[in-house]
Design an enzyme around this catalytic site. Structure first.
Site, PDB file in Angstrom:
ATOM      1  CB  CYS A 105      -0.930   0.051   1.272  1.00 10.98           C
ATOM      2  SG  CYS A 105      -1.791   1.417   1.387  1.00 10.98           S
ATOM      3  CG  HIS A 147      -5.690  -2.629  -1.351  1.00  9.23           C
ATOM      4  ND1 HIS A 147      -4.586  -3.048  -0.557  1.00  9.23           N
ATOM      5  CD2 HIS A 147      -5.417  -1.211  -1.490  1.00  9.23           C
ATOM      6  CE1 HIS A 147      -3.865  -2.064  -0.375  1.00  9.23           C
ATOM      7  NE2 HIS A 147      -4.252  -0.997  -0.858  1.00  9.23           N
ATOM      8  CD  GLU A 148      -6.912   0.859  -4.316  1.00  9.07           C
ATOM      9  OE1 GLU A 148      -6.902   1.950  -3.517  1.00  9.07           O
ATOM     10  OE2 GLU A 148      -5.952   0.391  -4.439  1.00  9.07           O
ATOM     11  CG  HIS A 151      -7.270   2.688   0.965  1.00  8.15           C
ATOM     12  ND1 HIS A 151      -6.690   2.964   2.076  1.00  8.15           N
ATOM     13  CD2 HIS A 151      -6.688   2.067  -0.089  1.00  8.15           C
ATOM     14  CE1 HIS A 151      -5.492   2.647   1.728  1.00  8.15           C
ATOM     15  NE2 HIS A 151      -5.358   2.102   0.692  1.00  8.15           N
TER      16      HIS A 151
HETATM   17  O1  K3U Z   1       2.056  -3.530  -4.135  1.00 11.13           O
HETATM   18  C1  K3U Z   1       2.004  -2.837  -5.118  1.00 11.13           C
HETATM   19  C2  K3U Z   1       2.186  -3.367  -6.295  1.00 11.13           C
HETATM   20  C3  K3U Z   1       2.480  -2.755  -7.352  1.00 11.13           C
HETATM   21  C4  K3U Z   1       2.216  -3.465  -8.841  1.00 11.13           C
HETATM   22  C5  K3U Z   1       2.022  -4.626  -8.794  1.00 11.13           C
HETATM   23  C6  K3U Z   1       1.865  -5.482  -7.611  1.00 11.13           C
HETATM   24  C7  K3U Z   1       1.775  -4.599  -6.417  1.00 11.13           C
HETATM   25  C8  K3U Z   1       2.232  -1.550  -4.859  1.00 11.13           C
HETATM   26  S1  K3U Z   1       1.035  -0.780  -3.733  1.00 11.13           S
HETATM   27  C9  K3U Z   1      -0.124  -0.577  -4.674  1.00 11.13           C
HETATM   28  O2  K3U Z   1      -0.172  -0.883  -5.962  1.00 11.13           O
HETATM   29  C10 K3U Z   1      -1.636  -0.570  -3.932  1.00 11.13           C
HETATM   30  C11 K3U Z   1      -1.997   0.956  -4.142  1.00 11.13           C
HETATM   31  C12 K3U Z   1      -2.674   1.548  -2.963  1.00 11.13           C
HETATM   32  F1  K3U Z   1      -2.232   1.462  -1.830  1.00 11.13           F
HETATM   33  F2  K3U Z   1      -2.556   2.854  -3.299  1.00 11.13           F
HETATM   34  F3  K3U Z   1      -3.960   1.155  -2.818  1.00 11.13           F
HETATM   35  C13 K3U Z   1      -2.958  -1.227  -4.745  1.00 11.13           C
HETATM   36  C14 K3U Z   1      -2.528  -2.842  -4.390  1.00 11.13           C
HETATM   37  C15 K3U Z   1      -1.334  -3.454  -4.481  1.00 11.13           C
HETATM   38  C16 K3U Z   1      -1.325  -5.041  -4.259  1.00 11.13           C
HETATM   39  C17 K3U Z   1      -2.607  -5.667  -3.954  1.00 11.13           C
HETATM   40  C18 K3U Z   1      -3.874  -4.917  -3.759  1.00 11.13           C
HETATM   41  C19 K3U Z   1      -3.640  -3.596  -3.894  1.00 11.13           C
HETATM   42 ZN    ZN Z   2      -3.718   1.142  -0.146  1.00 11.82          ZN
END
Ligand code: K3U
Ligand code: ZN
Length: 178
Positions: A105, A147-148, A151
């Site tokens: 996140c 996940h979103e 939030h």
């Molecule tokens: O964990 C991250 C990721 C990036 C690219 C591919 C796989 C994983 C970066 S964190 C991310 O992208 C969150 C974004 C947030 F926090 F703003 F919501 C989204 C997320 C990542 C992995 C699983 C579920 C959601």
């Molecule tokens: Zn997040």
């Protein structure tokens, strides 16, 4: 296109507030403030290499997030999905199956956690022009959506980790899985 906005982090109380629904009767496409916010979220997410971002992460308490997807080392089968803005998103129904997967996140830098999520969900949302969509998501995209969506309720993925040992530092995570 947009500007990178500061992302608030764990410990900031604004991350724990419930977001407000947007008025679906308004002409969302003509709301320049909203359009600017969406462009800024897209730019911020891209700049930080995320696959999603929610408005509360930039301290805006509105029911709005972006979902994107691309194949990545943890989810090599993930489909490519162009970044999509979702307003007033709801989970209409979900399957019975829960799947554990690693999440990160932008608001919890340097940590990864193993989180159970529904594998299949049926959702509805408004797009940036106010059009209603009803869609089915599975696997990685369903995970990002949930996940979103969390939030918007003031929740972060750490709240859903079942065992404290399933929270790793980025360094530990890379050593184990990188
Ligand atoms: O964990 C991250 C990721 C990036 C690219 C591919 C796989 C994983 C970066 S964190 C991310 O992208 C969150 C974004 C947030 F926090 F703003 F919501 C989204 C997320 C990542 C992995 C699983 C579920 C959601
Ligand atoms: Zn997040």
């Amino acid at each position: 296109m947009g500007n990178v906005r500061p992302v608030i982090e764990l410990g900031d109380r604004r991350l724990r507030q419930r977001a407000q629904a947007m008025d679906p009767g308004m002409d969302l496409g003509a709301d320049l403030h909203l359009q600017r916010l969406i462009d800024d979220l897209l730019t911020t997410m891209t700049a930080k290499n995320g696959v999603g971002i929610a408005a509360p992460q930039v301290a805006v308490e509105q029911q709005l997030f972006i979902v994107a997807s691309r194949p990545n080392p943890r989810y090599p089968q993930a489909p490519t999905m162009e970044p999509t803005a979702m307003i007033n998103p709801h989970i209409l129904s979900h399957g019975d199956e829960l799947v554990r997967g690693w999440e990160g996140c932008l608001s919890v830098p340097g940590r990864r956690g193993l989180v159970p999520r529904y594998r299949e969900i049926e959702v509805t949302y408004l797009d940036r022009y106010g059009q209603v969509h009803q869609r089915y998501f599975q696997d990685f995209i369903a995970r990002i959506f949930q996940h979103e969506h969390d939030h918007l309720q003031g929740k972060v993925f750490l709240d859903r980790v079942e065992d404290p040992q399933d929270v790793l530092t980025e360094a530990d995570y890379q050593q184990r899985f990188g």
